[in-house]
Design a protein around this motif. Structure first.
Motif, PDB file in Angstrom:
ATOM      1  N   UNK A   1       0.845  -1.196   0.000  1.00 53.95           N
ATOM      2  CA  UNK A   1       0.000   0.000   0.000  1.00 53.95           C
ATOM      3  C   UNK A   1       0.883   1.248   0.000  1.00 53.95           C
ATOM      4  N   UNK A   2       0.575   2.198  -0.896  1.00 55.65           N
ATOM      5  CA  UNK A   2       1.365   3.423  -0.998  1.00 55.65           C
ATOM      6  C   UNK A   2       1.185   4.282   0.250  1.00 55.65           C
ATOM      7  N   UNK A   3       2.234   5.003   0.633  1.00 55.59           N
ATOM      8  CA  UNK A   3       2.171   5.866   1.804  1.00 55.59           C
ATOM      9  C   UNK A   3       1.500   7.182   1.437  1.00 55.59           C
ATOM     10  N   UNK A   4       0.790   7.726   2.380  1.00 52.00           N
ATOM     11  CA  UNK A   4       0.171   9.028   2.171  1.00 52.00           C
ATOM     12  C   UNK A   4       1.229  10.116   2.316  1.00 52.00           C
ATOM     13  N   UNK A   5       0.907  11.319   1.862  1.00 55.05           N
ATOM     14  CA  UNK A   5       1.836  12.445   1.962  1.00 55.05           C
ATOM     15  C   UNK A   5       2.167  12.744   3.418  1.00 55.05           C
ATOM     16  N   UNK A   6       1.169  12.608   4.299  1.00 60.18           N
ATOM     17  CA  UNK A   6       1.389  12.869   5.723  1.00 60.18           C
ATOM     18  C   UNK A   6       2.340  11.839   6.325  1.00 60.18           C
ATOM     19  N   UNK A   7       2.168  10.571   5.934  1.00 56.38           N
ATOM     20  CA  UNK A   7       3.045   9.517   6.454  1.00 56.38           C
ATOM     21  C   UNK A   7       4.482   9.740   6.002  1.00 56.38           C
ATOM     22  N   UNK A   8       4.652  10.149   4.755  1.00 54.52           N
ATOM     23  CA  UNK A   8       5.997  10.411   4.252  1.00 54.52           C
ATOM     24  C   UNK A   8       6.632  11.599   4.964  1.00 54.52           C
ATOM     25  N   UNK A  11       7.691  10.504   8.372  1.00 56.24           N
ATOM     26  CA  UNK A  11       8.848   9.618   8.246  1.00 56.24           C
ATOM     27  C   UNK A  11      10.128  10.431   8.074  1.00 56.24           C
ATOM     28  N   UNK A  12      10.051  11.475   7.227  1.00 53.08           N
ATOM     29  CA  UNK A  12      11.235  12.320   7.025  1.00 53.08           C
ATOM     30  C   UNK A  12      11.653  13.011   8.317  1.00 53.08           C
ATOM     31  N   UNK A  13      10.659  13.555   9.054  1.00 58.03           N
ATOM     32  CA  UNK A  13      10.980  14.215  10.306  1.00 58.03           C
ATOM     33  C   UNK A  13      11.570  13.223  11.315  1.00 58.03           C
ATOM     34  N   UNK A  14      11.055  11.996  11.295  1.00 58.03           N
ATOM     35  CA  UNK A  14      11.603  10.973  12.199  1.00 58.03           C
ATOM     36  C   UNK A  14      13.074  10.701  11.883  1.00 58.03           C
ATOM     37  N   UNK A  26       5.292   9.111  16.139  1.00 60.70           N
ATOM     38  CA  UNK A  26       4.567   7.871  15.865  1.00 60.70           C
ATOM     39  C   UNK A  26       4.783   7.343  14.460  1.00 60.70           C
ATOM     40  N   UNK A  27       5.856   7.756  13.826  1.00 67.84           N
ATOM     41  CA  UNK A  27       6.119   7.310  12.451  1.00 67.84           C
ATOM     42  C   UNK A  27       6.637   5.878  12.462  1.00 67.84           C
ATOM     43  N   UNK A  28       6.181   5.080  11.522  1.00 69.63           N
ATOM     44  CA  UNK A  28       6.606   3.692  11.404  1.00 69.63           C
ATOM     45  C   UNK A  28       7.609   3.579  10.266  1.00 69.63           C
ATOM     46  N   UNK A  29       8.812   3.096  10.577  1.00 65.99           N
ATOM     47  CA  UNK A  29       9.866   2.977   9.575  1.00 65.99           C
ATOM     48  C   UNK A  29       9.952   1.554   9.042  1.00 65.99           C
ATOM     49  N   UNK A  30      10.085   1.428   7.731  1.00 65.12           N
ATOM     50  CA  UNK A  30      10.293   0.124   7.114  1.00 65.12           C
ATOM     51  C   UNK A  30      11.744  -0.288   7.237  1.00 65.12           C
ATOM     52  N   UNK A  31      12.087  -1.456   6.677  1.00 66.08           N
ATOM     53  CA  UNK A  31      13.447  -1.969   6.808  1.00 66.08           C
ATOM     54  C   UNK A  31      14.469  -1.019   6.184  1.00 66.08           C
ATOM     55  N   UNK A  32      14.170  -0.517   5.000  1.00 69.72           N
ATOM     56  CA  UNK A  32      15.108   0.386   4.335  1.00 69.72           C
ATOM     57  C   UNK A  32      15.292   1.667   5.149  1.00 69.72           C
TER      58      UNK A  32
END
Length: 403
Positions: A1-8, A11-14, A26-32
């Motif tokens: 499932x593609x990430x939303x703009x808010x999730x991205x 993620x960047x701020x995290x 509360x950002x969830x990071x994938x393996x990469x």
């Protein structure tokens, strides 16, 4: 499932703020993204400031990671910060300090990874350090390699119908001692043992080496073994290195140091492209041994990579996959791809430099590599292994395919 703009955005701020911001964002990071986060933490988190020592094996891995996950402009900034924050600058700017460092394979890997930013006045010193390590390793590894490979070639080419110049008289006499006739004081020769027809090359060896940062030590050892094999007239040796591109450094095999300084030690990996090139240069499949040295983290077409490996096996090429060629044990690797290669009958495992000569001897004689590995307490990857997902890369283990 593609990430939303808010999730991205979160993620960047995290990634910018580090692990302390995890609870707030509360950002969830994938393996990469987790690997990106570890690369950033190793450099910018003060409590982990000493995490990358001057000659630590982690430096080469870290350099490979940042090249893989960040654009070139960012890599240059991070590399410069590393030289300042982690004390690499002091070592690399002062030739006398570099000369005083106890050289080892890890230091060589680090110098090669940073060679583009090493100051001009230190480059010659760096080259001398690399030369010292390479010469020491070559002295240690040349004799056992030549002995094992020459012996294997002799046994694999022996024939019972030799021509006069090809007769091995020592072995022939031993084979006919039972025919000794005392009254004539002579041995009646009924069986001739020879070395077969003398040809310019009895075997073709292709060393196909992943030059991403995590494989730096393997590149060092492979270059030395390649140079030794290239010096044997009965073996035709090709040296192919790859990241996202493929470079054939066979012409540099006469000098391992020149070969090493011709490597890129980048971050990306395209094994499919490398195997495609190897398919082109294989001219005698039944006499060819292809040693693929990689952790199998494929950034190209993974399905086609497996297909090419299968095609090479079907053509008669002996294919062996080494997850590493170093003293460090089994590294993090893609166990899903390892399992797929194992299903094709391709032995897949980690190998130490001391084991490599006998491995090549076994391959030259077309021995069962699984049997050879069992005798040496080496566990091969199994076709039932599953892909490791999520979290940090697995720790090194004795088994490249632990359940």
């Amino acid at each position: 499932m593609a990430k939303s703009a808010e999730e991205e955005r979160l993620e960047r701020w995290r990634l910018v703020l580090g692990e302390p911001a995890q609870g707030t964002l509360g950002a969830s990071l994938g393996e990469a993204e987790l690997r990106m986060d570890r690369a950033l933490s190793a450099l910018y988190d003060s409590e982990r400031k000493a995490g990358l020592g001057g000659s630590s094996p982690h430096v080469a891995r870290w350099l490979g990671d940042i090249r893989e996950y960040f654009p070139a402009s960012v890599v240059r900034v991070m590399q410069g910060d590393a030289m300042t924050r982690l004390g690499l600058t002091e070592m690399l700017l002062q030739p006398e300090m570099l000369e005083a460092v106890e050289p080892d394979v890890s230091l060589v890997a680090t110098l090669l990874s940073l060679r583009k930013v090493i100051p001009q006045k230190t480059k010659e010193t760096a080259r001398k350090v690399v030369r010292r390590v390479v010469d020491d390793l070559e002295r240690r590894l040349r004799a056992p390699t030549e002995r094992a490979v020459r012996g294997a070639l002799s046994r694999s080419s022996r024939t019972r119908r030799p021509k006069g110049a090809e007769i091995d008289w020592d072995r022939t006499l031993r084979a006919n001692l039972g025919n000794y006739q005392p009254e004539r004081k002579a041995v009646v020769v009924e069986k001739l043992v020879g070395h077969g027809r003398k040809r310019s090359s009895l075997r073709d060896v292709v060393l196909c080496i992943d030059q991403s940062g995590s494989m730096a030590a393997s590149v060092v050892y492979s270059s030395i073994f390649g140079a030794v094999l290239a010096s044997l007239r009965a073996v035709t040796t090709r040296m192919v290195l790859f990241d996202t591109a493929v470079v054939d450094l066979t012409e540099e095999l006469s000098d391992p140091v020149d070969l090493l300084f011709g490597t890129q030690l980048g971050g990306g990996t395209d094994i499919d492209r490398a195997l495609a090139y190897c398919q082109q240069i294989v001219t005698r499949p039944a006499q060819t041994i292809l040693v693929l040295i990689t952790d199998l983290y494929e950034g190209g077409n993974a399905q086609r990579m497996i297909q090419r490996a299968a095609e090479l096996v079907r053509s008669g090429v002996v294919v062996i996959c080494l997850l590493s060629l170093s003293d460090q044990g089994t590294p993090a690797y893609d166990s899903h791809h390892a399992a797929q290669l194992a299903a094709l009958g391709i032995p897949t495992f980690a190998c130490t430099p001391d084991q490599f000569p006998e491995l090549m001897a076994a391959a030259i004689q077309r021995q069962n590599i699984g049997t050879w590995a069992a005798r040496n307490d080496i566990q091969l990857a199994r076709s039932g292994c599953r892909l490791r997902r999520g979290g940090p890369p697995p720790r090194r283990s004795a088994s490249p395919c632990a359940p």
